[in-house]
Design an enzyme around this catalytic site. Sequence first.
Site, short mmCIF file in Angstrom:
data_model
loop_
_atom_site.label_atom_id
_atom_site.label_comp_id
_atom_site.label_asym_id
_atom_site.label_seq_id
_atom_site.Cartn_x
_atom_site.Cartn_y
_atom_site.Cartn_z
N ASP A 1 17.21 63.92 70.64
CA ASP A 1 18.02 65.09 70.27
C ASP A 1 17.44 66.32 70.99
OD1 ASP A 1 19.55 66.97 68.89
OD2 ASP A 1 18.12 67.06 67.22
N ASP B 1 17.92 70.15 72.44
CA ASP B 1 18.72 71.39 72.37
C ASP B 1 18.26 72.31 73.47
OD1 ASP B 1 20.17 70.68 70.05
OD2 ASP B 1 18.39 71.10 68.85
N ASP C 1 13.18 78.91 62.03
CA ASP C 1 12.59 78.76 60.69
C ASP C 1 11.06 78.68 60.68
OD1 ASP C 1 12.82 76.27 61.91
OD2 ASP C 1 14.02 75.35 60.31
#
Length: 414
Positions: A54, A56, A133
Site C-alpha cells: 500500500d 501513498d 496523526d
Amino acid sequence: MKPTVINRNKHVVSRKQMSPEVLKVLYRLHRTGHLAYLCGGGVRDLLLGRKIDDFDVATDAEPRSLKKVFGNCRLIGRRFRIAHIMFKGGKIIEVSTFRKKGEEEEATDDGNSLLIKRDNTFGSPAEDAFRRDFTINGLYYNVADFSIIDYVDGRADLHARLIRCIGEPNIRFQEDPIRILRGIRLAATLDFQVEESTWEAMKRQCHHIMECPASRIREEIMKTLRRKGSRKGFELLAGGGILEHLLPRLDEFRLACLKNEPTSADPLLQHLGVIDDLRSKGSEFTDSLLLATLTASPVLSSFETLPPDSDVARWLHQYLEENFKPLAIPRVVRTHVHFLLLALRHMLAEKRRKRRRSLRRSPLFTDALKLLEIHCLATNKHWSALHRWQRSPTNRQHRRRKTKGLSPMRDASK
Ligand code: ATP
Ligand code: MG
C-alpha cells in the site's frame, strides 16, 4: 521550517522494495517538475523492513495538473480531491496534493468542539507532515535524491518503537477521535509502545469516539482483528477504557469475569491470543470467524443462564444486533456470526446427531470447526468434542465398511 534530511547512505529504504507502479508515478512527477514523495505508512513500513503493498504518494501538483500528467488518472473524493492512478491488472496508486490542517467545526453549545470538519486546503510539505496523526506516519521518501525527509522526529520514534502524536495529543484526538483507534492498532500490529502523554490523552478523550462514523470505527477495529497483535490491540482498548464505549456488553462481561475470579485470565484476550498464534503459523480467518471468536465466551456463558424454553436463536440475533451496533457490522457478516455461534453451541452440546450432517454440509462448517478449535485452545477444555467433529465422515464410512468386510475401493467402483 527546516526538516532533518537523512541521506540515502544513512537509511535502509531501497527502490527495490517498491512496486514498479509506484516508481513510475514518482519518476513521472519528478520529471514533470513536481515534488514527488512517498509518504505515510509506506515509508514507516519500509524503514522497519516490513513488506508492503500500500503505497501513498504526496506531491505539490494540484489535482488538475495531475490529470494532465497522468492519462490513466481518476480524481475521487468530494471534500478533498485525490488522484487514483490506474494500472493494468487493477493496481491503483493514490496521489494526494500536500494539504494543511483542516478547519475546525464551529464551537457547539458547550463551546469546545474541535472536531475537524473541512480538511481540504492545499499546503506545503511541512504543513502536510504536521497534519498527519503520529510521528512515525509523518516521514517522506524523496525520489529526487532518495533521501528521507523528517519534519516531525518520526525516525527517532521508529527507533524507540513509540507511537507519539504529532502536536498536542488531547487536541489531535478531539479533532479526529478515530486517531485513538489508529494509534492503538499501530501499537498492536508493530508491537510498539504508546508514548505516555499520547496514552493519557487516549484515555481522556476516548468518550469522543462515538462521534466518528460507524464505518470508520468498524474499519479500524476489523484491521486490528485482522492483523498481527490482535490480543495486544484489545488489551489496550480494554485497559484504556475505550472498549467500554465501543463494545459495552463485551467489556461488561470481561469485567464481571475478572471480578468473580481475579486470578483467572481474561477470556476475551485468551481467545484473541489463540488467533494470533494460529495466524503466526499461517492460518487465515474470515471476518465472521474473527467476530464470532470475539463474542464466543460471553455468548456461551449467557446461553447457560437462559431459561430452558428460551428461543436461543432469537436471543442471539438481538444480542449481536445490539452488541455490534457501534461498528455497523453488515447484516451478512452478522448472519454468519450468528450461525457460527449456534454451531459452536451445538458442537459442544454433543449427542444431537440429527443436525450433524446438515452442519457438516454447510459452507460455513470449516469456520465452525476452526471456532471450536480456537475455543478449545483458549479454554483448554472440550477436546473430545473437537476430536469428534474433526473426524471426517469419510473416515467413519471407511471404518464401517472395513468392519463389514467391504473394501472401500471395490465399493467405490460399483
Ligand atoms: P495502514 O495502511 O497499514 O493501515 P497507514 O498509516 O498507511 O496504515 P492509511 O489509512 O493508509 O494508514 O493512511 C495513510 C497516511 O495518512 C497515514 O500514515 C497518516 O500519515 C495519514 N492519516 C491517515 N489517517 C489519518 C488521520 N485520521 N489523521 C491524520 N493523518 C492520517
Ligand atoms: Mg496505508
